[in-house]
Write an enzyme that holds these catalytic residues in place. Structure first.
Site, PDB file in Angstrom:
ATOM      1  N   HIS A 267       0.874  -1.180   0.000  1.00 55.92           N
ATOM      2  CA  HIS A 267       0.000   0.000   0.000  1.00 55.92           C
ATOM      3  C   HIS A 267       0.915   1.235   0.000  1.00 55.92           C
ATOM      4  O   HIS A 267       1.348   1.681   1.069  1.00 55.92           O
ATOM      5  CB  HIS A 267      -0.863   0.045   1.270  1.00 55.92           C
ATOM      6  CG  HIS A 267      -1.873  -1.053   1.369  1.00 55.92           C
ATOM      7  ND1 HIS A 267      -2.300  -1.578   2.564  1.00 55.92           N
ATOM      8  CD2 HIS A 267      -2.561  -1.714   0.415  1.00 55.92           C
ATOM      9  CE1 HIS A 267      -3.194  -2.530   2.344  1.00 55.92           C
ATOM     10  NE2 HIS A 267      -3.369  -2.634   1.041  1.00 55.92           N
ATOM     11  N   VAL A 421       4.345   0.554   4.905  1.00 58.64           N
ATOM     12  CA  VAL A 421       4.613  -0.385   6.006  1.00 58.64           C
ATOM     13  C   VAL A 421       3.779  -1.656   5.825  1.00 58.64           C
ATOM     14  O   VAL A 421       3.798  -2.524   6.692  1.00 58.64           O
ATOM     15  CB  VAL A 421       4.332   0.246   7.388  1.00 58.64           C
ATOM     16  CG1 VAL A 421       5.330   1.357   7.670  1.00 58.64           C
ATOM     17  CG2 VAL A 421       2.910   0.767   7.511  1.00 58.64           C
ATOM     18  N   HIS A 422       3.046  -1.739   4.717  1.00 52.10           N
ATOM     19  CA  HIS A 422       2.204  -2.913   4.463  1.00 52.10           C
ATOM     20  C   HIS A 422       2.761  -3.663   3.251  1.00 52.10           C
ATOM     21  O   HIS A 422       2.649  -3.184   2.123  1.00 52.10           O
ATOM     22  CB  HIS A 422       0.750  -2.497   4.172  1.00 52.10           C
ATOM     23  CG  HIS A 422       0.088  -1.825   5.337  1.00 52.10           C
ATOM     24  ND1 HIS A 422      -1.067  -1.085   5.211  1.00 52.10           N
ATOM     25  CD2 HIS A 422       0.404  -1.795   6.657  1.00 52.10           C
ATOM     26  CE1 HIS A 422      -1.417  -0.619   6.406  1.00 52.10           C
ATOM     27  NE2 HIS A 422      -0.531  -1.032   7.296  1.00 52.10           N
ATOM     28  N   LEU A 423       3.325  -4.833   3.493  1.00 50.41           N
ATOM     29  CA  LEU A 423       3.965  -5.624   2.436  1.00 50.41           C
ATOM     30  C   LEU A 423       3.301  -6.992   2.426  1.00 50.41           C
ATOM     31  O   LEU A 423       3.091  -7.579   3.489  1.00 50.41           O
ATOM     32  CB  LEU A 423       5.447  -5.804   2.762  1.00 50.41           C
ATOM     33  CG  LEU A 423       6.230  -4.509   2.995  1.00 50.41           C
ATOM     34  CD1 LEU A 423       7.238  -4.688   4.115  1.00 50.41           C
ATOM     35  CD2 LEU A 423       6.936  -4.080   1.721  1.00 50.41           C
TER      36      LEU A 423
END
Ligand SMILES: Cc1cc2nc3c(=O)[nH]c(=O)nc-3n(C[C@H](O)[C@H](O)[C@H](O)COP(=O)(O)OP(=O)(O)OC[C@H]3O[C@@H](n4cnc5c(N)ncnc54)[C@H](O)[C@@H]3O)c2cc1C
Length: 488
Positions: A267, A421-423
């Protein structure tokens, strides 16, 4: 609580375990607790150290050093490159994250089921699992008033009649406590102690270098202690839960490359700092409100706004914006996040410790980032900001709605600090030919190698992902328990 950790001063380790879980974050801790409670002999291996919550100052250099991978400085190459952050400690990302919880949305699960041919993905089961996780993590809203930076999001969105709500968090608040008094219910406070009580062992400061394969089975892991010492762990089954970057990298180093690491999803976010007439800054916490009017394509929320982080968000145009850091008590940082349709790659490279990561934003992603930043700026003005500082080179100071036209004209993603920070999604699950793992996380072609972390989410969920990561981890662990028996 006491650390449920194997302390080893050894220079070499040699262990046997029925189940080896690699990584102790949202996926690994959950997997370990469920399997240990079902009677399996579980050993969890974690590269980072155990850091007691509250023992380091949030966002301090010490925290970056002890709880983040590479001190928080990691990048996915591209145009622009995207900075990303991962936890590396007992509990993984759950120890450092914002704790904002979203249940996996029913329409998302249904799309994933159809598009990726996920077998037996039952909405009722997922809902029941989500409720169980919410109870285990004490997911709750803030008692009493939310923080001033959070109220900004609500006020701005209400003024524009945009949908917004408070995101609950995994927190325990003391009786009569306020927004700042919560204690985050990360994995070191929940699923890791549960795993320990059920007999699981946790070895920290130990990195798995590779799995040794024999045909369709893996039989041991080669490990490296933080002191440089070598080791070997033999197992019957292995669950790789190193997160969406390090799970595919480890599988590739072990010789498993088929469809692995080719479909990274994130994101991407762009930021701004907004200055208000009155002090509002809360340096060590994040706002709990999120604005979902344009979701899942675009979501707005608030970021950590420690003075150092405010300086970072002003840094792209320091000459014009730098003065605002002196007013830091009146400034807070906000983000616009998009659900990207672009894809990235993770590639383990012989001779390098960390994999190469690249990410490609599509032109639609670039448009969404521009539109997200413009709308977020409008939201800030509607909430009463007197100056807004968008984070990109040569950005204008925005003081009134008419200035947003300048922003739209001058913005380019290549000038912006894009980060995430969203993987997820590097080993997607399902029966579709694109999926690297089957519908329950078993790596294709292997009989005893499983993945159970953010890598499995088929694509970017468009909501905070930890709830979805954990829900799939519980589902898959239960399926495993239903088909395999502990040796005892
Ligand atoms: C700053 C930040 C804020 C976030 N905020 C939110 C939020 O508010 N809400 C939300 O839902 N999500 C949030 N997230 C995302 C969330 O934390 C992740 O989606 C989640 O932690 C992913 O779980 P995981 O198990 O895949 O990986 P992780 O939790 O990252 O755990 C992986 C662990 O594996 C270990 N590891 C990796 N490789 C090896 C190896 N070879 N050997 C041994 N150990 C290894 C790592 O050290 C790490 O501890 C945030 C993340 C960050 C970094």
């Amino acid at each position: 609580m006491t650390e449920p950790v194997i302390h080893t001063a050894a220079t070499e380790v040699n262990y046997d375990a029925e189940i080896l879980v690699i990584g102790s974050g949202a996926g690994g801790a959950t997997t370990a607790a469920l399997l240990a409670e079902a009677g399996f002999d579980v050993l969890v291996v974690e590269e980072g150290e155990w850091v007691e919550q509250g023992s380091v100052v949030p966002f301090s250099l010490e925290q970056m050093d002890r709880q983040y991978r590479s001190g928080g400085v990691t990048v996915a190459l591209g145009l622009p490159s995207i900075a990303y952050t991962e936890g590396r400690c007992a509990g993984g990302g759950t120890e450092v994250n914002s704790g904002l919880y979203r249940r996996p949305p029913a329409d998302l699960l249904e799309r994933w089921r159809q598009q990726y041919h996920i077998r037996d993905l039952d909405p009722d089961e997922m809902n029941a699992i989500a409720a169980e996780i919410e109870s285990a993590l004490h997911v709750t809203t803030v008692p009493g008033a939310v923080s001033a930076p959070s109220a900004v999001l609500r006020r701005g969105a209400d003024a524009l009649a945009w949908e917004n709500s408070e995101s609950p968090r995994w927190m325990i608040y003391p009786p009569g406590g306020d927004a700042a008094s919560g204690q985050r219910q990360s994995m070191t406070r929940t699923y890791l102690p549960r795993a320990h009580r059920a007999g699981a062992r946790l070895l920290t400061r130990c990195r798995v270098k590779k799995l040794s394969l024999d045909g369709t089975r893996a039989n041991h892991a080669e490990v490296e202690l933080a002191n440089g010492g070598p080791g070997r762990i033999r197992f019957r089954h292995v669950f790789v839960c190193g997160g969406a970057i390090h799970t595919p990298a480890l599988l590739q180093r072990s010789g498993l490359r088929d469809r692995i690491g080719d479909t990274l999803a994130v994101h991407p976010t762009v930021k701004l700092a907004a200055r208000f007439a009155e002090p509002l800054n809360v340096p060590d916490d994040v706002p709990v409100h999120q604005v979902k009017e344009f979701a899942p394509e675009i979501s707005f929320g608030g970021s950590a706004s420690h003075p150092g982080l405010i300086a970072l968000s002003l840094a792209d145009n320091w000459g014009e914006f730098g003065h605002a850091v002196r007013d830091w008590k009146r400034v807070s940082v906000y983000y616009a996040a998009i659900t990207s349709e672009g894809k990235g790659r993770v590639k383990a490279v012989p001779g390098l410790r960390d994999p190469l990561v690249a990410y490609h934003l599509t032109s639609r992603d670039r448009q969404l980032l521009r539109s997200g930043l413009s709308r977020l700026t409008l939201l800030m003005l509607a909430a009463g900001a007197d100056e807004v500082y968008p984070s990109y080179h040569h950005a204008p100071v925005v003081r009134k709605a008419a200035d947003i036209a300048d922003l739209q004209r001058s913005f380019a993603t290549t000038k912006a600090t894009v980060m995430t920070v969203h993987l997820c999604s590097t080993v997607p699950l399902g029966e579709h030919p694109l999926c690297a793992a089957d519908s329950f996380g078993r790596v294709r072609g292997m009989r005893n190698v499983w993945v159970n972390d953010a890598s499995l989410l088929p694509d970017a969920p468009g909501v905070n992902p930890q709830g979805s990561v954990m829900a799939f981890a519980v589902r898959n662990a239960r399926r495993f328990i239903g088909t395999e028996r502990p040796h005892g």
